[in-house]
Write a protein that holds these residues in place. Structure first.
Motif, mmCIF file in Angstrom:
data_model
loop_
_atom_site.group_PDB
_atom_site.id
_atom_site.type_symbol
_atom_site.label_atom_id
_atom_site.label_comp_id
_atom_site.label_asym_id
_atom_site.label_seq_id
_atom_site.Cartn_x
_atom_site.Cartn_y
_atom_site.Cartn_z
ATOM 1 N N ALA A 26 6.069 28.303 -13.378
ATOM 2 C CA ALA A 26 5.154 28.900 -14.357
ATOM 3 C C ALA A 26 3.889 29.441 -13.696
ATOM 4 O O ALA A 26 3.018 29.983 -14.383
ATOM 5 C CB ALA A 26 4.781 27.866 -15.418
ATOM 6 N N ALA A 27 3.777 29.304 -12.377
ATOM 7 C CA ALA A 27 2.587 29.710 -11.620
ATOM 8 C C ALA A 27 1.337 29.012 -12.145
ATOM 9 O O ALA A 27 0.247 29.572 -12.115
ATOM 10 C CB ALA A 27 2.422 31.227 -11.618
ATOM 11 N N ASP A 28 1.491 27.780 -12.591
ATOM 12 C CA ASP A 28 0.362 26.962 -13.047
ATOM 13 C C ASP A 28 -0.143 26.163 -11.850
ATOM 14 O O ASP A 28 0.182 24.993 -11.675
ATOM 15 C CB ASP A 28 0.814 26.028 -14.182
ATOM 16 N N TRP A 29 -0.918 26.829 -11.010
ATOM 17 C CA TRP A 29 -1.333 26.232 -9.738
ATOM 18 C C TRP A 29 -2.266 25.040 -9.942
ATOM 19 O O TRP A 29 -2.201 24.077 -9.194
ATOM 20 C CB TRP A 29 -1.954 27.286 -8.835
ATOM 21 N N GLN A 30 -3.119 25.095 -10.948
ATOM 22 C CA GLN A 30 -3.970 23.936 -11.227
ATOM 23 C C GLN A 30 -3.107 22.747 -11.639
ATOM 24 O O GLN A 30 -3.336 21.623 -11.204
ATOM 25 C CB GLN A 30 -4.983 24.252 -12.329
ATOM 26 N N GLY A 31 -2.114 23.008 -12.455
ATOM 27 C CA GLY A 31 -1.200 21.942 -12.871
ATOM 28 C C GLY A 31 -0.454 21.345 -11.699
ATOM 29 O O GLY A 31 -0.289 20.116 -11.608
ATOM 30 N N VAL A 32 0.012 22.189 -10.770
ATOM 31 C CA VAL A 32 0.697 21.701 -9.568
ATOM 32 C C VAL A 32 -0.259 20.839 -8.744
ATOM 33 O O VAL A 32 0.081 19.725 -8.337
ATOM 34 C CB VAL A 32 1.246 22.863 -8.720
ATOM 35 N N ALA A 33 -1.454 21.338 -8.493
ATOM 36 C CA ALA A 33 -2.426 20.589 -7.680
ATOM 37 C C ALA A 33 -2.771 19.252 -8.323
ATOM 38 O O ALA A 33 -2.960 18.251 -7.619
ATOM 39 C CB ALA A 33 -3.686 21.424 -7.461
ATOM 40 N N ASP A 34 -2.822 19.214 -9.641
ATOM 41 C CA ASP A 34 -3.157 17.973 -10.342
ATOM 42 C C ASP A 34 -2.091 16.893 -10.192
ATOM 43 O O ASP A 34 -2.350 15.724 -10.478
ATOM 44 C CB ASP A 34 -3.395 18.247 -11.825
ATOM 45 N N LEU A 35 -0.906 17.256 -9.734
ATOM 46 C CA LEU A 35 0.152 16.270 -9.518
ATOM 47 C C LEU A 35 -0.038 15.495 -8.215
ATOM 48 O O LEU A 35 0.683 14.533 -7.962
ATOM 49 C CB LEU A 35 1.525 16.948 -9.517
ATOM 50 N N TYR A 36 -1.008 15.911 -7.407
ATOM 51 C CA TYR A 36 -1.296 15.235 -6.142
ATOM 52 C C TYR A 36 -2.435 14.238 -6.304
ATOM 53 O O TYR A 36 -3.361 14.464 -7.094
ATOM 54 C CB TYR A 36 -1.695 16.255 -5.067
ATOM 55 N N ALA A 37 -2.394 13.169 -5.528
ATOM 56 C CA ALA A 37 -3.542 12.275 -5.428
ATOM 57 C C ALA A 37 -4.691 13.074 -4.818
ATOM 58 O O ALA A 37 -4.471 14.107 -4.163
ATOM 59 C CB ALA A 37 -3.191 11.076 -4.541
ATOM 60 N N ASP A 38 -5.911 12.608 -5.026
ATOM 61 C CA ASP A 38 -7.088 13.326 -4.495
ATOM 62 C C ASP A 38 -6.939 13.665 -3.023
ATOM 63 O O ASP A 38 -7.289 14.753 -2.588
ATOM 64 C CB ASP A 38 -8.360 12.506 -4.692
ATOM 65 N N ASP A 39 -6.409 12.724 -2.234
ATOM 66 C CA ASP A 39 -6.266 12.920 -0.789
ATOM 67 C C ASP A 39 -4.821 13.225 -0.403
ATOM 68 O O ASP A 39 -4.439 13.114 0.757
ATOM 69 C CB ASP A 39 -6.770 11.700 -0.018
ATOM 70 N N GLY A 40 -4.003 13.634 -1.382
ATOM 71 C CA GLY A 40 -2.605 13.939 -1.116
ATOM 72 C C GLY A 40 -2.447 15.091 -0.146
ATOM 73 O O GLY A 40 -3.377 15.864 0.095
ATOM 74 N N ARG A 41 -1.257 15.193 0.402
ATOM 75 C CA ARG A 41 -0.997 16.288 1.337
ATOM 76 C C ARG A 41 0.396 16.850 1.101
ATOM 77 O O ARG A 41 1.277 16.158 0.591
ATOM 78 C CB ARG A 41 -1.199 15.864 2.777
ATOM 79 N N MET A 42 0.535 18.118 1.472
ATOM 80 C CA MET A 42 1.827 18.792 1.300
ATOM 81 C C MET A 42 2.143 19.652 2.512
ATOM 82 O O MET A 42 1.249 20.146 3.207
ATOM 83 C CB MET A 42 1.833 19.661 0.047
ATOM 84 N N ALA A 43 3.439 19.816 2.731
ATOM 85 C CA ALA A 43 3.953 20.747 3.736
ATOM 86 C C ALA A 43 5.079 21.519 3.058
ATOM 87 O O ALA A 43 6.033 20.917 2.553
ATOM 88 C CB ALA A 43 4.454 20.015 4.973
ATOM 89 N N ARG A 44 4.952 22.822 3.013
ATOM 90 C CA ARG A 44 5.944 23.661 2.342
ATOM 91 C C ARG A 44 7.265 23.664 3.109
ATOM 92 O O ARG A 44 7.276 23.515 4.333
ATOM 93 C CB ARG A 44 5.422 25.085 2.237
ATOM 94 N N PRO A 45 8.366 23.911 2.393
ATOM 95 C CA PRO A 45 9.667 23.962 3.070
ATOM 96 C C PRO A 45 9.727 24.989 4.193
ATOM 97 O O PRO A 45 10.428 24.787 5.181
ATOM 98 C CB PRO A 45 10.638 24.327 1.940
ATOM 99 N N THR A 46 8.993 26.078 4.067
ATOM 100 C CA THR A 46 9.000 27.116 5.107
ATOM 101 C C THR A 46 8.146 26.747 6.313
ATOM 102 O O THR A 46 8.209 27.409 7.337
ATOM 103 C CB THR A 46 8.514 28.455 4.535
ATOM 104 N N ALA A 47 7.331 25.693 6.208
ATOM 105 C CA ALA A 47 6.457 25.255 7.311
ATOM 106 C C ALA A 47 6.291 23.733 7.242
ATOM 107 O O ALA A 47 5.206 23.235 6.956
ATOM 108 C CB ALA A 47 5.114 25.952 7.227
ATOM 109 N N PRO A 48 7.371 22.974 7.493
ATOM 110 C CA PRO A 48 7.334 21.521 7.291
ATOM 111 C C PRO A 48 6.391 20.752 8.220
ATOM 112 O O PRO A 48 6.129 19.578 7.978
ATOM 113 C CB PRO A 48 8.789 21.090 7.485
#
Length: 129
Positions: A26-48
């Motif tokens: 849905a391109a709800d980027w705020q909603g996606v970011a809110d699913l992370y803990a404050d100090d959470g981290r991510m690595a995209r599948p294209t750049a693990p």
């Protein structure tokens, strides 16, 4: 921990995976970011190996992406409860985009229970093909 409590944690974490896919599509980027803990981290599948840390930085990374139409399909979701406040999970992901051939990959997740509920402490994607 009771069997009922363990199953509730598994369901909450599996729901987080599905919400992530739906909000992303849905391109709800705020909603996606809110699913992370404050100090959470991510690595995209294209750049693990390329980590983005912190909810604000994750939001900025999504906002910087060019617009596109996507549909993520999650499957093979397995959640292992470590404790009443921590869990890990793995899921398969099939990504359809308006830009080319479908991509198949997976996510390896760490979940943490926060005051706002279960959140991603870490989400690492990888591409299979």
């Amino acid at each position: 921990m009771s069997e009922e409590e363990r199953r509730a944690i598994e369901a909450d974490c599996a729901r987080l995976i599905a919400r992530y896919a739906n909000l992303n599509d849905a391109a709800d980027w705020q909603g996606v970011a809110d699913l992370y803990a404050d100090d959470g981290r991510m690595a995209r599948p294209t750049a693990p190996e390329d980590w983005t840390q912190g909810r604000a930085a994750i939001l900025a990374a999504f906002l910087a992406r060019p617009a596109r139409t996507t549909r993520h399909v999650c499957s093979n979701v397995v959640i292992d409860v470590i404790s009443p406040t921590q869990a890990v999970g793995e899921s398969a992901m099939l990504l359809f985009t308006s830009e080319g051939a479908p991509k198949v990959g997976s996510f390896h997740d760490r979940f943490v229970l926060t005051a706002a509920g279960w959140r991603f402490a870490e989400r690492r994607g990888s591409l299979t093909f």
